[in-house]
Write an enzyme that holds these catalytic residues in place. Sequence first.
Site, mmCIF file in Angstrom:
data_model
loop_
_atom_site.group_PDB
_atom_site.id
_atom_site.type_symbol
_atom_site.label_atom_id
_atom_site.label_comp_id
_atom_site.label_asym_id
_atom_site.label_seq_id
_atom_site.Cartn_x
_atom_site.Cartn_y
_atom_site.Cartn_z
ATOM 1 N N ILE A 119 57.313 27.348 35.636
ATOM 2 C CA ILE A 119 57.679 25.940 35.474
ATOM 3 C C ILE A 119 56.556 25.147 34.787
ATOM 4 O O ILE A 119 56.812 24.313 33.908
ATOM 5 C CB ILE A 119 58.007 25.341 36.862
ATOM 6 C CG1 ILE A 119 59.305 25.965 37.402
ATOM 7 C CG2 ILE A 119 58.113 23.833 36.805
ATOM 8 C CD1 ILE A 119 59.602 25.641 38.877
ATOM 9 N N ASP A 176 44.854 26.964 34.830
ATOM 10 C CA ASP A 176 45.337 28.044 35.689
ATOM 11 C C ASP A 176 44.122 28.845 36.137
ATOM 12 O O ASP A 176 43.012 28.622 35.653
ATOM 13 C CB ASP A 176 46.382 28.928 34.984
ATOM 14 C CG ASP A 176 47.425 29.465 35.972
ATOM 15 O OD1 ASP A 176 47.027 30.159 36.935
ATOM 16 O OD2 ASP A 176 48.625 29.187 35.809
ATOM 17 N N ASP A 206 40.214 27.183 39.688
ATOM 18 C CA ASP A 206 40.909 27.462 40.939
ATOM 19 C C ASP A 206 41.018 26.135 41.696
ATOM 20 O O ASP A 206 39.988 25.557 42.087
ATOM 21 C CB ASP A 206 40.081 28.490 41.734
ATOM 22 C CG ASP A 206 40.720 28.845 43.063
ATOM 23 O OD1 ASP A 206 41.573 28.080 43.557
ATOM 24 O OD2 ASP A 206 40.332 29.888 43.623
ATOM 25 N N ASN A 261 51.185 21.302 39.887
ATOM 26 C CA ASN A 261 52.234 22.330 39.936
ATOM 27 C C ASN A 261 51.773 23.648 40.560
ATOM 28 O O ASN A 261 52.596 24.427 41.046
ATOM 29 C CB ASN A 261 52.712 22.540 38.485
ATOM 30 C CG ASN A 261 53.572 23.763 38.293
ATOM 31 O OD1 ASN A 261 54.757 23.745 38.591
ATOM 32 N ND2 ASN A 261 52.970 24.849 37.810
ATOM 33 N N TYR A 291 55.422 28.432 53.986
ATOM 34 C CA TYR A 291 55.658 27.837 52.654
ATOM 35 C C TYR A 291 56.468 26.551 52.781
ATOM 36 O O TYR A 291 56.150 25.543 52.155
ATOM 37 C CB TYR A 291 56.368 28.859 51.752
ATOM 38 C CG TYR A 291 56.698 28.342 50.364
ATOM 39 C CD1 TYR A 291 55.740 28.340 49.353
ATOM 40 C CD2 TYR A 291 57.976 27.863 50.061
ATOM 41 C CE1 TYR A 291 56.052 27.873 48.075
ATOM 42 C CE2 TYR A 291 58.292 27.401 48.789
ATOM 43 C CZ TYR A 291 57.327 27.410 47.798
ATOM 44 O OH TYR A 291 57.639 26.943 46.533
ATOM 45 N N LYS A 299 55.425 22.607 51.557
ATOM 46 C CA LYS A 299 56.183 21.773 50.621
ATOM 47 C C LYS A 299 56.644 20.467 51.282
ATOM 48 O O LYS A 299 56.802 19.448 50.611
ATOM 49 C CB LYS A 299 57.349 22.568 50.034
ATOM 50 C CG LYS A 299 56.859 23.693 49.108
ATOM 51 C CD LYS A 299 56.062 23.138 47.925
ATOM 52 C CE LYS A 299 55.529 24.179 46.991
ATOM 53 N NZ LYS A 299 54.862 23.614 45.800
ATOM 54 N N VAL A 347 66.200 26.874 43.239
ATOM 55 C CA VAL A 347 65.785 28.246 42.928
ATOM 56 C C VAL A 347 65.705 28.373 41.410
ATOM 57 O O VAL A 347 66.678 28.137 40.702
ATOM 58 C CB VAL A 347 66.748 29.286 43.534
ATOM 59 C CG1 VAL A 347 66.533 29.364 45.039
ATOM 60 C CG2 VAL A 347 68.214 28.958 43.245
ATOM 61 N N VAL A 348 64.508 28.696 40.940
ATOM 62 C CA VAL A 348 64.237 28.701 39.500
ATOM 63 C C VAL A 348 63.705 30.072 39.111
ATOM 64 O O VAL A 348 62.800 30.606 39.775
ATOM 65 C CB VAL A 348 63.200 27.610 39.140
ATOM 66 C CG1 VAL A 348 63.021 27.546 37.623
ATOM 67 C CG2 VAL A 348 63.618 26.255 39.689
ATOM 68 N N ASP A 349 64.270 30.623 38.056
ATOM 69 C CA ASP A 349 63.917 31.983 37.644
ATOM 70 C C ASP A 349 62.551 31.997 36.945
ATOM 71 O O ASP A 349 62.442 31.685 35.761
ATOM 72 C CB ASP A 349 65.010 32.529 36.720
ATOM 73 C CG ASP A 349 64.992 34.043 36.681
ATOM 74 O OD1 ASP A 349 64.096 34.640 37.308
ATOM 75 O OD2 ASP A 349 65.879 34.620 36.028
HETATM 76 N N1 LIG Z 1 60.491 29.057 41.199
HETATM 77 C C1 LIG Z 1 61.144 28.374 42.126
HETATM 78 O O1 LIG Z 1 62.285 28.710 42.492
HETATM 79 C C2 LIG Z 1 60.541 27.159 42.756
HETATM 80 C C3 LIG Z 1 61.354 26.438 43.640
HETATM 81 C C4 LIG Z 1 60.852 25.309 44.241
HETATM 82 C C5 LIG Z 1 59.561 24.901 43.956
HETATM 83 N N2 LIG Z 1 58.792 25.605 43.095
HETATM 84 C C6 LIG Z 1 57.440 25.109 42.848
HETATM 85 O O2 LIG Z 1 57.269 24.889 41.462
HETATM 86 C C7 LIG Z 1 55.905 25.154 41.107
HETATM 87 C C8 LIG Z 1 55.845 26.206 40.014
HETATM 88 O O3 LIG Z 1 56.484 27.377 40.490
HETATM 89 P P1 LIG Z 1 56.736 28.668 39.589
HETATM 90 O O4 LIG Z 1 57.962 29.284 40.097
HETATM 91 O O5 LIG Z 1 56.592 28.333 38.156
HETATM 92 O O6 LIG Z 1 55.505 29.560 40.090
HETATM 93 P P2 LIG Z 1 54.634 30.667 39.317
HETATM 94 O O7 LIG Z 1 54.033 31.549 40.369
HETATM 95 O O8 LIG Z 1 55.465 31.293 38.272
HETATM 96 O O9 LIG Z 1 53.495 29.763 38.674
HETATM 97 C C9 LIG Z 1 52.521 29.139 39.493
HETATM 98 C C10 LIG Z 1 51.215 29.124 38.746
HETATM 99 O O10 LIG Z 1 50.203 28.570 39.612
HETATM 100 C C11 LIG Z 1 49.010 29.293 39.389
HETATM 101 N N3 LIG Z 1 48.113 29.191 40.547
HETATM 102 C C12 LIG Z 1 48.291 29.716 41.787
HETATM 103 N N4 LIG Z 1 47.207 29.485 42.546
HETATM 104 C C13 LIG Z 1 46.330 28.784 41.783
HETATM 105 C C14 LIG Z 1 45.047 28.249 42.019
HETATM 106 N N5 LIG Z 1 44.422 28.402 43.197
HETATM 107 N N6 LIG Z 1 44.439 27.570 41.022
HETATM 108 C C15 LIG Z 1 45.040 27.422 39.814
HETATM 109 N N7 LIG Z 1 46.271 27.906 39.531
HETATM 110 C C16 LIG Z 1 46.908 28.583 40.506
HETATM 111 C C17 LIG Z 1 49.490 30.737 39.182
HETATM 112 O O11 LIG Z 1 48.489 31.516 38.535
HETATM 113 C C18 LIG Z 1 50.741 30.528 38.351
HETATM 114 O O12 LIG Z 1 50.487 30.568 36.950
HETATM 115 C C19 LIG Z 1 55.215 25.558 42.402
HETATM 116 O O13 LIG Z 1 54.626 24.425 42.989
HETATM 117 C C20 LIG Z 1 56.364 26.070 43.255
HETATM 118 O O14 LIG Z 1 56.059 26.019 44.624
HETATM 119 C C21 LIG Z 1 59.253 26.725 42.489
#
Ligand SMILES: NC(=O)c1ccc[n+]([C@@H]2O[C@H](COP(=O)([O-])OP(=O)(O)OC[C@H]3O[C@@H](n4cnc5c(N)ncnc54)[C@H](O)[C@@H]3O)[C@@H](O)[C@H]2O)c1
Length: 263
Positions: free
Chosen positions: A20, A39, A65, A92, A159, A163, A191-193
């Site tokens: 995302i 990242d 980080d 994010n 988790y 949130k 839910v996001v792919d």
């Molecule tokens: N995918 C879903 O279905 C979904 C649903 C609801 C919420 N979300 C939220 O959306 C956001 C993005 O999710 P996504 O699915 O793209 O996740 P993802 O795991 O694909 O991407 C998350 C990114 O955060 C980075 N990250 C993790 N820990 C880190 C740290 N300590 N410092 C810096 N970077 C760090 C990871 O390296 C990764 O690139 C998140 O907050 C997630 O909780 C996702």
Amino acid sequence: MSSGRLAQRHVLVTGGGGGIGLAIAKACLEEGARVSVVDRAAQASAGVGELQAGKADTLHYLSADVTRQQDIDRLLRDSVQRFGPVHTLVNNAAVFELAPLLEADADSFDRLFAVNVKGMFFVMQAVLRHMRDAGSEGASVINLASQAGRRGEALVAHYCATKAAVISYTQSAALAMAPHGIRVNAISPGVVDTPMWSQVDAQFARYEGLVLGEKKRQVGLAVPLGRMGTPQDIAGAAVFLASDEARYITAQTLNVDGGNVMS
Ligand SMILES: NC(=O)c1ccc[n+]([C@@H]2O[C@H](COP(=O)([O-])OP(=O)(O)OC[C@H]3O[C@@H](n4cnc5c(N)ncnc54)[C@H](O)[C@@H]3O)[C@@H](O)[C@H]2O)c1
């Protein structure tokens, strides 16, 4: 199709290496913003590399980080030095783990809360101080919450709690910053792919005895709009919340989930 809604803006996206965050970075670039992508990997991901090609003057990558205060200070300093005052923070970065409630342990709690709550809060705090001091016109924060923060789940307790905390901090920060004209909102995806969901699918497969891919199929079918979301579905909402079109919106958590949660 770009309309330059974020022209002259500097957008900072944490966790923008993939999923995302990467889609939001791309959409903001297309709307004319300069974008700092953060990242934890030392080198930019292939996705960020592709975006950067020919756009080094509007996109840069910072390895940091978000659980470490010195990294937060550095990422803010370096991004401001590169692209000037930050107008939009997209908070994010997050991690996911699941376990049955009676097995959900303290190590997992610490890992999830360190990134999803502590990292989220202290990045937001540092950027909000900066926004207040810089007096940036149209400044706002967008935190990534989740439908998991709206309702508990037997396998996903830690988790879900992280949130729910994102939603609460969004409300408190919005009230604290309203006198400064800074908006704070959250997006709640369903839910996001993304790479995260591949991991979620594998973990559900283990605990629910499913074949790989089955949980994804099930959650997609259960969405009223009939499919999982794409990262681009979320990016559109982020661009809107960052833009002047959302100038009277603050303290909200916007469900972007195909109809999963109604509010
Ligand atoms: N995918 C879903 O279905 C979904 C649903 C609801 C919420 N979300 C939220 O959306 C956001 C993005 O999710 P996504 O699915 O793209 O996740 P993802 O795991 O694909 O991407 C998350 C990114 O955060 C980075 N990250 C993790 N820990 C880190 C740290 N300590 N410092 C810096 N970077 C760090 C990871 O390296 C990764 O690139 C998140 O907050 C997630 O909780 C996702």
